[in-house]
Design an enzyme around this catalytic site. Structure first.
Site, PDB file in Angstrom:
ATOM      1  N   GLY A  39      -3.573  68.289   7.327  1.00 31.05           N
ATOM      2  CA  GLY A  39      -2.468  66.988   7.661  1.00 31.05           C
ATOM      3  C   GLY A  39      -3.348  65.853   8.166  1.00 31.05           C
ATOM      4  O   GLY A  39      -2.536  64.792   7.908  1.00 31.05           O
ATOM      5  N   ALA A  44      -2.493  69.931  10.285  1.00 29.48           N
ATOM      6  CA  ALA A  44      -1.361  70.509  10.986  1.00 29.48           C
ATOM      7  C   ALA A  44      -1.705  71.472  12.137  1.00 29.48           C
ATOM      8  O   ALA A  44      -2.910  72.139  11.870  1.00 29.48           O
ATOM      9  CB  ALA A  44      -0.363  70.738  10.043  1.00 29.48           C
ATOM     10  N   GLU A  94      -4.082  64.104   5.080  1.00 23.78           N
ATOM     11  CA  GLU A  94      -2.703  63.599   4.087  1.00 23.78           C
ATOM     12  C   GLU A  94      -2.334  62.189   5.154  1.00 23.78           C
ATOM     13  O   GLU A  94      -1.847  61.268   4.548  1.00 23.78           O
ATOM     14  CB  GLU A  94      -1.631  64.589   4.393  1.00 23.78           C
ATOM     15  CG  GLU A  94      -1.938  65.901   3.255  1.00 23.78           C
ATOM     16  CD  GLU A  94      -1.173  67.077   3.486  1.00 23.78           C
ATOM     17  OE1 GLU A  94      -1.041  67.651   4.651  1.00 23.78           O
ATOM     18  OE2 GLU A  94      -0.618  67.477   2.494  1.00 23.78           O
ATOM     19  N   GLU A 118      -6.353  74.097   3.203  1.00 23.27           N
ATOM     20  CA  GLU A 118      -5.118  74.751   3.222  1.00 23.27           C
ATOM     21  C   GLU A 118      -5.400  76.177   2.668  1.00 23.27           C
ATOM     22  O   GLU A 118      -4.792  77.361   3.064  1.00 23.27           O
ATOM     23  CB  GLU A 118      -3.720  74.161   2.911  1.00 23.27           C
ATOM     24  CG  GLU A 118      -3.280  73.211   3.917  1.00 23.27           C
ATOM     25  CD  GLU A 118      -3.957  71.753   3.557  1.00 23.27           C
ATOM     26  OE1 GLU A 118      -5.020  71.668   2.906  1.00 23.27           O
ATOM     27  OE2 GLU A 118      -3.459  70.681   4.193  1.00 23.27           O
TER      28      GLU A 118
END
Ligand code: COA
Length: 260
Positions: free
Chosen positions: A111, A66, A114, A134
């Site tokens: 992300g 992200a 993911e 993260e």
């Protein structure tokens, strides 16, 4: 449709969605997440599309996470909405009723990991590195990573990867069952196209049935999963494609599945 952060190309019944922010290692900002939802929605509903590939632009990254610049500026309430929106995208990808292949061509982090975990099949370049780092930012995965990685690779590996944040090489990811197959980077795109083409030639109702029976069935008890399998099996047997597939076998020729 024109996108700012994606390249979308459809040929031979396969849509390739390329996250196209190479200068930011294809990090997922708000804009890109919204565009991915649109692109998957469109490809998912287009009957002319029978398989989807998602990959990253450039030679360095699939998706490096992200967008950290956006995460930093969020209030907790905005962060909650961001997480829910990312989770929703990943759920929509997982629930796409045609096969979705991640072609992991480089860094596949946060992300990006993911996103890859939400796809149905994962092919990776030898040079790719996969992880959920993260923890190094003082946060945790928020787009489904804690759930999908644990379901895919077990809690032992999921805890190791999320607590340490250390990325792993593609071959190790394959050894752990996270990645289906590893290729030299120069062969990855061709391998993804070949696999997508092969799936695109299959009977769509059978593909839909398999996706639902495996993905939903594995989240439920065996009896319910078996009933789901039977219902989908019966539905396959009501298609023209079933007649074609069985006739082609008996006539010793290649089947041609029209999708009805
Ligand atoms: N969000 C926003 N920008 C990112 C990003 C992310 N997740 N990942 C990389 N970028 C940006 C960098 O800030 C840099 O931008 P700049 O040129 O404007 O400074 C550019 O992409 C290139 O990245 P850089 O770090 O210079 O490349 P590198 O080869 O030295 O390192 C990584 C590559 C992947 C190891 C490193 O970029 C990284 O650790 N990224 C963050 C991974 C992460 O924590 N993801 C989870 C986020 S929740």
């Amino acid at each position: 449709m024109e996108y700012e952060s994606l390249l979308v190309d459809t040929s031979n019944q396969v849509t390739t969605i390329t996250v196209n922010r190479p200068a930011k290692l294809n990090a997922l900002n708000h804009q890109t997440i919204g565009e991915l939802r649109q692109a998957f929605e469109q490809a998912g509903h287009d009957e002319a599309v029978r398989a989807i590939i998602v990959t990253g632009a450039g030679d360095k990254a699939f998706v490096a996470g992200a967008d950290i610049t956006e995460i930093r500026d969020q209030s907790p309430v905005q962060a909650r909405a961001f997480s829910r929106r990312g989770q929703q995208l990943m759920l929509e990808i997982q629930q796409t009723e045609k096969p979705v292949i991640a072609a992991i061509n480089g860094f596949c982090l946060g992300g990006g990991m993911e996103l890859a975990l939400a796809c149905h099949l994962r092919l990776a370049a030898e040079s790719a590195r996969l992880g959920l780092p993260e923890i190094n930012l003082g946060i945790m995965p928020g787009f489904g990573g804690t759930q999908r990685l644990a379901r895919l690779a077990g809690t032992t590996r999921a805890l190791e990867m999320t607590l340490t944040g250390d990325p792993i090489p593609a071959q190790r990811a394959a050894d752990l069952g996270i990645v289906n197959q590893v290729f030299p980077v120069s062969e990855l795109a061709g391998a993804a196209r070949a696999l997508a083409g092969r799936l695109a030639a299959c009977a769509p109702e059978a593909l839909r049935g398999i996706l639902q029976a495996v993905l939903r069935g594995s989240e439920t008890d065996l009896q319910t999963g078996l009933e789901l399998e039977t219902a989908r099996f019966a539905l396959c047997c009501a298609t023209e494609d079933m007649k074609e597939g069985t006739a082609a076998f008996l006539e010793k020729r290649k089947p041609s599945f029209g999708g009805s």
